[in-house]
Motif scaffolding. Sequence first.
Motif, PDB file in Angstrom:
ATOM      1  N   VAL A 163      -1.466   0.885  -5.319  1.00  0.00           N
ATOM      2  CA  VAL A 163      -1.265  -0.349  -5.055  1.00  0.00           C
ATOM      3  C   VAL A 163      -0.358  -1.025  -5.698  1.00  0.00           C
ATOM      4  O   VAL A 163      -0.524  -0.973  -7.074  1.00  0.00           O
ATOM      5  CB  VAL A 163      -2.674  -1.272  -4.990  1.00  0.00           C
ATOM      6  CG1 VAL A 163      -2.339  -2.660  -4.557  1.00  0.00           C
ATOM      7  CG2 VAL A 163      -4.001  -0.619  -3.991  1.00  0.00           C
TER       8      VAL A 163
ATOM      9  N   PHE B  20      -4.697  -4.273   3.300  1.00  0.00           N
ATOM     10  CA  PHE B  20      -5.130  -5.433   2.625  1.00  0.00           C
ATOM     11  C   PHE B  20      -5.831  -6.442   3.507  1.00  0.00           C
ATOM     12  O   PHE B  20      -5.561  -6.815   4.631  1.00  0.00           O
ATOM     13  CB  PHE B  20      -4.048  -5.947   1.850  1.00  0.00           C
ATOM     14  CG  PHE B  20      -3.618  -5.021   0.856  1.00  0.00           C
ATOM     15  CD1 PHE B  20      -3.922  -4.428  -0.233  1.00  0.00           C
ATOM     16  CD2 PHE B  20      -2.036  -4.503   1.233  1.00  0.00           C
ATOM     17  CE1 PHE B  20      -3.164  -3.598  -0.878  1.00  0.00           C
ATOM     18  CE2 PHE B  20      -1.479  -3.887   0.547  1.00  0.00           C
ATOM     19  CZ  PHE B  20      -2.089  -3.211  -0.787  1.00  0.00           C
TER      20      PHE B  20
ATOM     21  N   ALA C 169       0.965  -1.228   0.028  1.00  0.00           N
ATOM     22  CA  ALA C 169      -0.111   0.034   0.102  1.00  0.00           C
ATOM     23  C   ALA C 169       0.853   1.305  -0.043  1.00  0.00           C
ATOM     24  O   ALA C 169       1.438   1.472   0.898  1.00  0.00           O
ATOM     25  CB  ALA C 169      -1.073  -0.129   1.219  1.00  0.00           C
TER      26      ALA C 169
ATOM     27  N   LEU D 293      -9.266   1.577   1.782  1.00  0.00           N
ATOM     28  CA  LEU D 293      -8.981   2.821   1.132  1.00  0.00           C
ATOM     29  C   LEU D 293      -9.053   4.173   1.993  1.00  0.00           C
ATOM     30  O   LEU D 293      -9.932   4.258   3.055  1.00  0.00           O
ATOM     31  CB  LEU D 293      -9.764   3.013  -0.048  1.00  0.00           C
ATOM     32  CG  LEU D 293      -9.476   1.927  -1.049  1.00  0.00           C
ATOM     33  CD1 LEU D 293     -10.496   2.247  -2.289  1.00  0.00           C
ATOM     34  CD2 LEU D 293      -8.163   1.891  -1.770  1.00  0.00           C
TER      35      LEU D 293
ATOM     36  N   ILE E 173      -9.218  -4.307  -0.104  1.00  0.00           N
ATOM     37  CA  ILE E 173      -8.655  -2.891   0.000  1.00  0.00           C
ATOM     38  C   ILE E 173      -9.002  -2.008   0.865  1.00  0.00           C
ATOM     39  O   ILE E 173     -10.064  -1.278   0.466  1.00  0.00           O
ATOM     40  CB  ILE E 173      -7.876  -2.383  -1.074  1.00  0.00           C
ATOM     41  CG1 ILE E 173      -7.299  -3.286  -2.271  1.00  0.00           C
ATOM     42  CG2 ILE E 173      -6.972  -1.363  -0.964  1.00  0.00           C
ATOM     43  CD1 ILE E 173      -6.900  -3.004  -3.409  1.00  0.00           C
TER      44      ILE E 173
ATOM     45  N   PRO F 295      -4.488   3.408  -0.969  1.00  0.00           N
ATOM     46  CA  PRO F 295      -4.725   2.317   0.112  1.00  0.00           C
ATOM     47  C   PRO F 295      -4.247   2.753   1.512  1.00  0.00           C
ATOM     48  O   PRO F 295      -3.148   2.939   1.615  1.00  0.00           O
ATOM     49  CB  PRO F 295      -3.876   1.012  -0.468  1.00  0.00           C
ATOM     50  CG  PRO F 295      -2.929   1.864  -1.211  1.00  0.00           C
ATOM     51  CD  PRO F 295      -3.330   3.168  -1.621  1.00  0.00           C
ATOM     52  N   TRP F 296      -4.864   1.820   2.552  1.00  0.00           N
ATOM     53  CA  TRP F 296      -4.394   1.709   3.934  1.00  0.00           C
ATOM     54  C   TRP F 296      -3.916   0.305   4.288  1.00  0.00           C
ATOM     55  O   TRP F 296      -3.049   0.168   4.962  1.00  0.00           O
ATOM     56  CB  TRP F 296      -5.388   2.219   4.968  1.00  0.00           C
ATOM     57  CG  TRP F 296      -5.421   3.667   4.965  1.00  0.00           C
ATOM     58  CD1 TRP F 296      -6.588   4.363   4.438  1.00  0.00           C
ATOM     59  CD2 TRP F 296      -4.525   4.653   5.575  1.00  0.00           C
ATOM     60  NE1 TRP F 296      -6.241   5.938   4.595  1.00  0.00           N
ATOM     61  CE2 TRP F 296      -4.937   6.002   5.671  1.00  0.00           C
ATOM     62  CE3 TRP F 296      -3.245   4.578   6.235  1.00  0.00           C
ATOM     63  CZ2 TRP F 296      -4.437   7.056   5.870  1.00  0.00           C
ATOM     64  CZ3 TRP F 296      -2.575   5.701   6.660  1.00  0.00           C
ATOM     65  CH2 TRP F 296      -3.071   6.964   6.546  1.00  0.00           C
TER      66      TRP F 296
ATOM     67  N   ALA G 199      -4.431   4.121  -6.284  1.00  0.00           N
ATOM     68  CA  ALA G 199      -5.511   4.272  -5.353  1.00  0.00           C
ATOM     69  C   ALA G 199      -4.809   4.999  -4.293  1.00  0.00           C
ATOM     70  O   ALA G 199      -3.745   5.111  -4.276  1.00  0.00           O
ATOM     71  CB  ALA G 199      -5.724   2.855  -5.016  1.00  0.00           C
TER      72      ALA G 199
END
Length: 318
Positions: free
Chosen positions: A169, A188, A164, A202, A200, A185-186, A183
């Motif tokens: 990603v 998964f 991330a 987000l 994911i 993302p934070w 994206a």
Amino acid sequence: SQMTTSLDEHFTLHDVTDIADLRNGYYALEKVGGVLFIDSTLSEVAWINENEYLSQISAQGMHVDAGGALWLALDNGITRLDVPPSISSFSSIGLSGTIEAINRTHDHLYVATGSGIYYLVHEAREEDGVLKFESNFNKIEEVQEQCWDVNTYIIDGDTITLLAGNNSVFRINPNGAEIVKPAWPWTFHQSKSDPRRIYIGLDNGFESIYWQNVTFIDEGMIPGITEQIMFVTHDNSGNLWLGIRGGGGVVRVKDGSNALDSANVEYEYYRGEGDDFDGTVMVQYANGQVLAGTDAGIFFFDEKANKFKPHPQLSDIL
């Protein structure tokens, strides 16, 4: 009434910043000043405080590898702990930036930081006729942005490591990185109903990607969920539980066989009562319970009442 345990002396002095299920009957509680190991009866197993190996423990996260060992993010490197605890320490040689996440596969150890993604290498050199081995961290140069999470999954026999980044990603290996999709993302999470699907969390919602023909397909987002999804866990009834940052509470999503953007996706918000769920909510499934950690304490989900309630043993430890 409040239950008194041997843990009380620790929790009156320190705040819990993370909890990890070690999958062997033990749990690790990361706190300011050290790491506390407990068993399923809430009895203390070991208390590892800050010392020459564990100086400046970071609140950014812990990772449990396939062997049950615990990896800690430190401000000055990373440390591996076993249960019962024994210490393997690596200095920050080669690392730059605050450590955000750690991931260990059979072949590689990855460290995600505010400056990018690094992997551990062991190098041999000869000095005065003696062969010596040194450990160092190499950066994957294709990633030039902040990184927040890194996880490895086995899909159809393929080992896939996802990263991330701040704006993308990535799929990574020590030889390089490729962008799976743009994206924010934070975190998964792999689906239990279909391991080819990766969820994911987000900065602006929740989505999934699907592994098909040796590539990932973007399946889209859940319409209506727009909060920052920081944590994801999975119960044994086919539900995903999403922890939200900034007072949004918890969302329960049904983990089905369809993509998240299909019309029949089911989800429900749980906001808590009063200011219980203000701030960031951490979620974890442990011992058959969905737990939520907040600034107000630790809560468990009561299925019959369809709401989160203060945990009878853990609610006051924060």
